[in-house]
Write a protein that holds these residues in place. Structure first.
Motif, PDB file in Angstrom:
ATOM      1  N   ARG A 195     -41.388 -30.073 -50.109  1.00 20.88           N
ATOM      2  CA  ARG A 195     -41.490 -28.644 -50.363  1.00 20.88           C
ATOM      3  C   ARG A 195     -40.118 -28.012 -50.133  1.00 20.88           C
ATOM      4  NH1 ARG A 195     -44.324 -25.533 -45.268  1.00 20.88           N
ATOM      5  NH2 ARG A 195     -42.411 -25.426 -44.043  1.00 20.88           N
ATOM      6  N   THR A 196     -39.878 -26.918 -50.815  1.00 21.03           N
ATOM      7  CA  THR A 196     -38.643 -26.202 -50.580  1.00 21.03           C
ATOM      8  C   THR A 196     -38.633 -25.707 -49.140  1.00 21.03           C
ATOM      9  OG1 THR A 196     -39.723 -24.258 -51.527  1.00 21.03           O
ATOM     10  CG2 THR A 196     -38.271 -25.509 -52.969  1.00 21.03           C
ATOM     11  N   ALA A 197     -37.480 -25.763 -48.527  1.00 26.19           N
ATOM     12  CA  ALA A 197     -37.360 -25.433 -47.110  1.00 26.19           C
ATOM     13  C   ALA A 197     -37.844 -24.015 -46.837  1.00 26.19           C
ATOM     14  CB  ALA A 197     -35.907 -25.583 -46.675  1.00 26.19           C
ATOM     15  N   GLN A 198     -38.704 -23.900 -45.850  1.00 22.41           N
ATOM     16  CA  GLN A 198     -39.251 -22.608 -45.462  1.00 22.41           C
ATOM     17  C   GLN A 198     -39.812 -22.727 -44.056  1.00 22.41           C
ATOM     18  OE1 GLN A 198     -43.013 -21.888 -47.860  1.00 22.41           O
ATOM     19  NE2 GLN A 198     -42.245 -23.766 -48.818  1.00 22.41           N
ATOM     20  N   ALA A 199     -40.118 -21.605 -43.475  1.00 26.57           N
ATOM     21  CA  ALA A 199     -40.630 -21.611 -42.112  1.00 26.57           C
ATOM     22  C   ALA A 199     -42.145 -21.722 -42.119  1.00 26.57           C
ATOM     23  CB  ALA A 199     -40.208 -20.336 -41.396  1.00 26.57           C
ATOM     24  N   GLY A 200     -42.672 -22.526 -41.216  1.00 26.42           N
ATOM     25  CA  GLY A 200     -44.100 -22.597 -41.006  1.00 26.42           C
ATOM     26  C   GLY A 200     -44.865 -23.334 -42.080  1.00 26.42           C
ATOM     27  N   GLY A 201     -46.157 -23.469 -41.858  1.00 25.25           N
ATOM     28  CA  GLY A 201     -47.061 -24.035 -42.848  1.00 25.25           C
ATOM     29  C   GLY A 201     -46.928 -25.511 -43.089  1.00 25.25           C
ATOM     30  N   PHE A 202     -46.336 -26.234 -42.150  1.00 22.64           N
ATOM     31  CA  PHE A 202     -46.081 -27.650 -42.379  1.00 22.64           C
ATOM     32  C   PHE A 202     -47.364 -28.452 -42.537  1.00 22.64           C
ATOM     33  CE2 PHE A 202     -41.589 -27.729 -41.977  1.00 22.64           C
ATOM     34  CZ  PHE A 202     -41.254 -26.708 -41.108  1.00 22.64           C
ATOM     35  N   MET A 203     -48.433 -28.000 -41.932  1.00 23.36           N
ATOM     36  CA  MET A 203     -49.675 -28.760 -41.956  1.00 23.36           C
ATOM     37  C   MET A 203     -50.516 -28.488 -43.189  1.00 23.36           C
ATOM     38  SD  MET A 203     -50.745 -28.326 -37.953  1.00 23.36           S
ATOM     39  CE  MET A 203     -52.221 -29.320 -38.166  1.00 23.36           C
ATOM     40  N   ASN A 204     -50.119 -27.509 -43.975  1.00 16.27           N
ATOM     41  CA  ASN A 204     -50.936 -27.086 -45.118  1.00 16.27           C
ATOM     42  C   ASN A 204     -50.465 -27.778 -46.388  1.00 16.27           C
ATOM     43  OD1 ASN A 204     -52.260 -25.737 -47.188  1.00 16.27           O
ATOM     44  ND2 ASN A 204     -52.170 -23.772 -46.141  1.00 16.27           N
ATOM     45  N   PRO A 205     -51.291 -28.636 -46.982  1.00 13.91           N
ATOM     46  CA  PRO A 205     -50.852 -29.341 -48.190  1.00 13.91           C
ATOM     47  C   PRO A 205     -50.540 -28.409 -49.353  1.00 13.91           C
ATOM     48  CG  PRO A 205     -53.203 -29.669 -47.807  1.00 13.91           C
ATOM     49  CD  PRO A 205     -52.645 -29.010 -46.583  1.00 13.91           C
ATOM     50  N   HIS A 206     -51.105 -27.230 -49.352  1.00 16.40           N
ATOM     51  CA  HIS A 206     -50.860 -26.305 -50.458  1.00 16.40           C
ATOM     52  C   HIS A 206     -49.441 -25.746 -50.437  1.00 16.40           C
ATOM     53  CE1 HIS A 206     -55.051 -26.531 -51.559  1.00 16.40           C
ATOM     54  NE2 HIS A 206     -55.379 -26.277 -50.309  1.00 16.40           N
ATOM     55  N   TRP A 207     -48.715 -25.923 -49.345  1.00 14.28           N
ATOM     56  CA  TRP A 207     -47.348 -25.429 -49.245  1.00 14.28           C
ATOM     57  C   TRP A 207     -46.339 -26.456 -49.761  1.00 14.28           C
ATOM     58  CZ3 TRP A 207     -45.440 -21.447 -45.318  1.00 14.28           C
ATOM     59  CH2 TRP A 207     -46.429 -20.474 -45.108  1.00 14.28           C
ATOM     60  N   TYR A 208     -46.812 -27.592 -50.261  1.00 12.15           N
ATOM     61  CA  TYR A 208     -45.924 -28.636 -50.762  1.00 12.15           C
ATOM     62  C   TYR A 208     -45.913 -28.627 -52.287  1.00 12.15           C
ATOM     63  CZ  TYR A 208     -45.512 -30.336 -46.027  1.00 12.15           C
ATOM     64  OH  TYR A 208     -45.229 -30.424 -44.680  1.00 12.15           O
ATOM     65  N   ASN A 209     -44.723 -28.801 -52.852  1.00  7.65           N
ATOM     66  CA  ASN A 209     -44.546 -28.700 -54.290  1.00  7.65           C
ATOM     67  C   ASN A 209     -44.731 -30.024 -55.025  1.00  7.65           C
ATOM     68  OD1 ASN A 209     -42.069 -26.884 -52.871  1.00  7.65           O
ATOM     69  ND2 ASN A 209     -43.379 -25.786 -54.316  1.00  7.65           N
ATOM     70  N   TYR A 210     -44.357 -31.114 -54.366  1.00  2.09           N
ATOM     71  CA  TYR A 210     -44.348 -32.417 -55.045  1.00  2.09           C
ATOM     72  C   TYR A 210     -45.034 -33.463 -54.174  1.00  2.09           C
ATOM     73  CZ  TYR A 210     -40.686 -29.971 -57.604  1.00  2.09           C
ATOM     74  OH  TYR A 210     -39.981 -29.050 -58.321  1.00  2.09           O
ATOM     75  N   TRP A 211     -45.691 -34.410 -54.845  1.00  2.00           N
ATOM     76  CA  TRP A 211     -46.457 -35.452 -54.162  1.00  2.00           C
ATOM     77  C   TRP A 211     -46.184 -36.812 -54.778  1.00  2.00           C
ATOM     78  CZ3 TRP A 211     -49.683 -34.580 -50.004  1.00  2.00           C
ATOM     79  CH2 TRP A 211     -49.911 -33.237 -49.685  1.00  2.00           C
ATOM     80  N   GLY A 212     -46.229 -37.837 -53.927  1.00  2.32           N
ATOM     81  CA  GLY A 212     -46.179 -39.200 -54.406  1.00  2.32           C
ATOM     82  C   GLY A 212     -47.559 -39.676 -54.819  1.00  2.32           C
ATOM     83  N   GLN A 213     -47.630 -40.920 -55.268  1.00  5.91           N
ATOM     84  CA  GLN A 213     -48.892 -41.463 -55.760  1.00  5.91           C
ATOM     85  C   GLN A 213     -49.728 -42.082 -54.636  1.00  5.91           C
ATOM     86  OE1 GLN A 213     -46.094 -43.145 -55.763  1.00  5.91           O
ATOM     87  NE2 GLN A 213     -46.721 -45.127 -54.979  1.00  5.91           N
ATOM     88  N   GLY A 214     -49.109 -42.272 -53.490  1.00  8.83           N
ATOM     89  CA  GLY A 214     -49.832 -42.792 -52.339  1.00  8.83           C
ATOM     90  C   GLY A 214     -49.697 -44.294 -52.166  1.00  8.83           C
ATOM     91  N   THR A 215     -49.850 -44.734 -50.927  1.00 11.53           N
ATOM     92  CA  THR A 215     -49.858 -46.152 -50.607  1.00 11.53           C
ATOM     93  C   THR A 215     -50.987 -46.404 -49.625  1.00 11.53           C
ATOM     94  OG1 THR A 215     -48.491 -48.019 -49.858  1.00 11.53           O
ATOM     95  CG2 THR A 215     -48.162 -45.928 -48.715  1.00 11.53           C
ATOM     96  N   GLN A 216     -51.719 -47.479 -49.842  1.00  8.91           N
ATOM     97  CA  GLN A 216     -52.910 -47.766 -49.036  1.00  8.91           C
ATOM     98  C   GLN A 216     -52.514 -48.440 -47.724  1.00  8.91           C
ATOM     99  OE1 GLN A 216     -56.397 -47.237 -49.710  1.00  8.91           O
ATOM    100  NE2 GLN A 216     -56.575 -47.865 -47.554  1.00  8.91           N
ATOM    101  N   VAL A 217     -53.065 -47.919 -46.643  1.00 11.07           N
ATOM    102  CA  VAL A 217     -52.945 -48.546 -45.330  1.00 11.07           C
ATOM    103  C   VAL A 217     -54.353 -48.878 -44.860  1.00 11.07           C
ATOM    104  CG1 VAL A 217     -52.317 -48.199 -42.916  1.00 11.07           C
ATOM    105  CG2 VAL A 217     -50.792 -47.389 -44.741  1.00 11.07           C
ATOM    106  N   THR A 218     -54.575 -50.138 -44.554  1.00 10.92           N
ATOM    107  CA  THR A 218     -55.878 -50.583 -44.071  1.00 10.92           C
ATOM    108  C   THR A 218     -55.689 -51.284 -42.737  1.00 10.92           C
ATOM    109  OG1 THR A 218     -56.673 -50.895 -46.335  1.00 10.92           O
ATOM    110  CG2 THR A 218     -57.929 -51.940 -44.575  1.00 10.92           C
ATOM    111  N   VAL A 219     -56.398 -50.793 -41.733  1.00 12.81           N
ATOM    112  CA  VAL A 219     -56.307 -51.351 -40.393  1.00 12.81           C
ATOM    113  C   VAL A 219     -57.645 -51.987 -40.060  1.00 12.81           C
ATOM    114  CG1 VAL A 219     -55.754 -50.915 -37.982  1.00 12.81           C
ATOM    115  CG2 VAL A 219     -54.688 -49.536 -39.774  1.00 12.81           C
ATOM    116  N   SER A 220     -57.629 -53.285 -39.843  1.00 18.81           N
ATOM    117  CA  SER A 220     -58.860 -53.999 -39.529  1.00 18.81           C
ATOM    118  C   SER A 220     -59.066 -54.074 -38.019  1.00 18.81           C
ATOM    119  CB  SER A 220     -58.818 -55.398 -40.119  1.00 18.81           C
ATOM    120  OG  SER A 220     -57.768 -56.143 -39.519  1.00 18.81           O
ATOM    121  N   SER A 221     -60.321 -54.084 -37.625  1.00 19.35           N
ATOM    122  CA  SER A 221     -60.646 -54.110 -36.186  1.00 19.35           C
ATOM    123  C   SER A 221     -60.787 -55.542 -35.684  1.00 19.35           C
ATOM    124  CB  SER A 221     -61.941 -53.337 -35.950  1.00 19.35           C
ATOM    125  OG  SER A 221     -62.980 -53.885 -36.719  1.00 19.35           O
TER     126      SER A 221
END
Length: 125
Positions: free
Chosen positions: A99-125
């Motif tokens: 996201r473009t640099a700004q104050a606050g809102g770091f936890m809100n996904p709606h404040w981010y402009n660009y996203w990656g496609q994701g990578t899977q993390v699987t933790v087995s017990s």
């Protein structure tokens, strides 16, 4: 165009470690705040951590504090997430976001402009 490409996900046993990377292109990386989010099946996307464009401000979700470390290398246009002491509840698709640099809102996904496609993390017990 802007591209964020995550890598480093995989299958790991509980207590293990992984290091995720997010390679950015098409933007002036050093001027963007960066964040990591994750989404487990049937759940909403949740905040994991964020780092300001300067690297001076770093924020974590309570659930990962003390186990995950976010960092960035502006010379390499890359964001990292070092994860240790992984738990089965950390299983999710992990996304990096910018996201473009700004104050606050770091936890809100709606404040981010660009996203990656994701990578899977699987933790087995």
């Amino acid at each position: 165009q802007v591209q964020l490409v995550e890598s480093g996900g995989g299958l790991v046993q509980a207590g293990g470690s992984l290091r995720l990377s997010c390679a950015a292109s098409g933007l002036t990386f050093s001027r963007y705040d960066m964040g990591w989010f994750r989404q487990a099946p049937g759940k909403e996307r949740e905040f994991v951590g964020a780092i300001t464009w300067t690297g001076e401000g770093i924020y974590y979700a309570d659930s990962v504090k003390g186990r995950f470390t976010i960092s960035r290398d502006n010379a390499k246009n890359t964001l990292y997430l070092q994860m240790i002491s992984l738990k089965p509840e950390d299983t999710a698709v992990y996304y990096c976001a910018a996201r473009t640099a700004q104050a606050g809102g770091f936890m809100n996904p709606h404040w981010y402009n660009y996203w990656g496609q994701g990578t899977q993390v699987t933790v087995s017990s």
